[in-house]
Design an enzyme around this catalytic site. Structure first.
Site, PDB file in Angstrom:
ATOM      1  N   HIS A 120     -14.903 -12.612  -6.147  1.00 42.85           N
ATOM      2  CA  HIS A 120     -15.905 -12.081  -7.077  1.00 42.85           C
ATOM      3  C   HIS A 120     -15.239 -11.033  -7.957  1.00 42.85           C
ATOM      4  O   HIS A 120     -14.542 -10.136  -7.448  1.00 42.85           O
ATOM      5  CB  HIS A 120     -17.045 -11.441  -6.277  1.00 42.85           C
ATOM      6  CG  HIS A 120     -18.346 -11.414  -7.016  1.00 42.85           C
ATOM      7  ND1 HIS A 120     -19.553 -11.688  -6.408  1.00 42.85           N
ATOM      8  CD2 HIS A 120     -18.638 -11.152  -8.315  1.00 42.85           C
ATOM      9  CE1 HIS A 120     -20.524 -11.589  -7.287  1.00 42.85           C
ATOM     10  NE2 HIS A 120     -20.002 -11.258  -8.456  1.00 42.85           N
ATOM     11  N   LEU A 123     -19.004  -7.498 -12.333  1.00 44.20           N
ATOM     12  CA  LEU A 123     -20.038  -6.797 -11.572  1.00 44.20           C
ATOM     13  C   LEU A 123     -20.115  -7.424 -10.185  1.00 44.20           C
ATOM     14  O   LEU A 123     -20.511  -8.582 -10.043  1.00 44.20           O
ATOM     15  CB  LEU A 123     -21.391  -6.905 -12.278  1.00 44.20           C
ATOM     16  CG  LEU A 123     -22.590  -6.345 -11.509  1.00 44.20           C
ATOM     17  CD1 LEU A 123     -22.439  -4.850 -11.280  1.00 44.20           C
ATOM     18  CD2 LEU A 123     -23.884  -6.644 -12.239  1.00 44.20           C
ATOM     19  N   LEU A 163     -17.727 -14.801 -11.696  1.00 40.40           N
ATOM     20  CA  LEU A 163     -17.438 -13.893 -12.809  1.00 40.40           C
ATOM     21  C   LEU A 163     -18.785 -13.404 -13.338  1.00 40.40           C
ATOM     22  O   LEU A 163     -19.471 -14.116 -14.054  1.00 40.40           O
ATOM     23  CB  LEU A 163     -16.652 -14.628 -13.893  1.00 40.40           C
ATOM     24  CG  LEU A 163     -16.252 -13.837 -15.132  1.00 40.40           C
ATOM     25  CD1 LEU A 163     -15.319 -12.692 -14.764  1.00 40.40           C
ATOM     26  CD2 LEU A 163     -15.588 -14.759 -16.153  1.00 40.40           C
ATOM     27  N   GLU A 164     -19.151 -12.185 -12.941  1.00 38.43           N
ATOM     28  CA  GLU A 164     -20.522 -11.739 -13.169  1.00 38.43           C
ATOM     29  C   GLU A 164     -20.621 -10.620 -14.197  1.00 38.43           C
ATOM     30  O   GLU A 164     -19.948  -9.593 -14.088  1.00 38.43           O
ATOM     31  CB  GLU A 164     -21.147 -11.286 -11.844  1.00 38.43           C
ATOM     32  CG  GLU A 164     -22.619 -10.944 -11.959  1.00 38.43           C
ATOM     33  CD  GLU A 164     -23.319 -10.837 -10.611  1.00 38.43           C
ATOM     34  OE1 GLU A 164     -24.498 -10.448 -10.599  1.00 38.43           O
ATOM     35  OE2 GLU A 164     -22.696 -11.135  -9.575  1.00 38.43           O
ATOM     36  N   VAL A 165     -21.473 -10.840 -15.173  1.00 41.53           N
ATOM     37  CA  VAL A 165     -21.874  -9.866 -16.192  1.00 41.53           C
ATOM     38  C   VAL A 165     -20.665  -9.176 -16.823  1.00 41.53           C
ATOM     39  O   VAL A 165     -20.442  -7.969 -16.678  1.00 41.53           O
ATOM     40  CB  VAL A 165     -22.871  -8.827 -15.630  1.00 41.53           C
ATOM     41  CG1 VAL A 165     -23.520  -8.051 -16.786  1.00 41.53           C
ATOM     42  CG2 VAL A 165     -23.967  -9.493 -14.814  1.00 41.53           C
TER      43      VAL A 165
END
Length: 269
Positions: A120, A123, A163-165
């Site tokens: 991850h 974010l 791949l977050e925000v």
């Protein structure tokens, strides 16, 4: 049940990225959602280990399934050995890859044992005490930190990363410059996958939805309608009981007169 030999593999998922084809991905929690995703042709599912059962694997059909290994105080995993034991357990159950947001040494231990690891970046919800709930990578320094994180994960052998925000331009650049499959959640159209929660797609709640969520149905209204119907049915049942109109003759078990008379005689009545 779809035989394992007919389900997509890590090799197949990498081939999708190589072709430049986008991957559709959903987070699901029930066999009904998993079966619907399979029927709709969704490529990849995220299922937390607490929801992952043989029934869920069967319902997921041909979907490539990422099993989430819990991280933090609410989970049961702390050491690399814990994570390895869990990964082998869920591999036997049909998991195709494993989400792991633990430290690099734990992620590497999984990779070294040929477990396909999804890490991850951006974010990271389990780390938000350090970042707050906000987009990550909007400055040059933060973007470089996200890039460096991606490269460290790539170096230890991770298969992919959520791949977050992050800004859309950063998401596109990262996806084009890593061998990993980047599963975008609020990372723009350039990510390798577009990843949403089924509850947001279906509109299951009236609460806050993230900016990147898109709602295609209004299940919250249907749930509210069903709850109103449930209450009404229960109220009618209670009224029937109080009025003596339930049960009716068709709800009862009959007994022949002769048999009942013989019973009464036997008990001295």
């Amino acid at each position: 049940m779809v035989h394992k030999a007919n389900r997509p593999t890590v090799h197949d998922m990498r081939a999708i990225k190589a072709r430049g084809q986008k991957i559709s991905m959903l987070y699901v929690t029930t066999p009904e959602e998993a079966a619907a995703a399979d029927a709709a042709g969704i490529d990849m599912l995220s299922i937390e280990s607490r929801f992952f059962t043989p029934e869920m694997r069967e319902a997921a059909g041909r979907c490539f399934v990422q099993v989430g290994l819990p991280f933090g105080p609410y989970g049961q995993l702390a050491t690399a050995e814990d994570y390895l034991r869990a990964a082998f357990h869920f591999t036997a159950m049909g998991g195709d890859c494993f989400y792991c947001a633990a430290s690099l040494d734990i992620q590497k231990a999984l990779c070294d044992n040929h477990m396909p690891v999804v890490a991850h970046v951006g974010l990271i919800p389990s780390y938000i005490t350090w970042t707050g709930w906000r987009a990550v990578g909007k400055t040059a320094d933060e973007a470089r930190a996200v890039y460096d994180h991606v490269k460290r994960l790539e170096a230890i052998g991770c298969f992919g990363a959520e791949l977050e925000v992050v800004p859309d331009r950063l998401g596109a650049f990262l996806s084009q410059n890593t061998s990993m499959i980047l599963l975008g959640m609020g990372a723009g159209p350039g990510a390798d996958a577009q990843y949403l929660f089924a509850e947001d797609v279906l509109g299951c709640t009236d609460g806050h939805r993230p900016r990147h969520a898109k709602t295609y149905r209004n299940f919250a209204a249907e749930y509210a309608r069903l709850q109103a119907e449930r209450i009404a049915a229960f109220r009618e049942f209670r009224a029937d009981v109080n009025a003596g109109t339930y049960p009716e003759p068709q709800h009862n078990v009959a007994m022949q007169d002769a048999e009942f008379q013989a019973f009464m005689a036997a008990v001295g009545q």
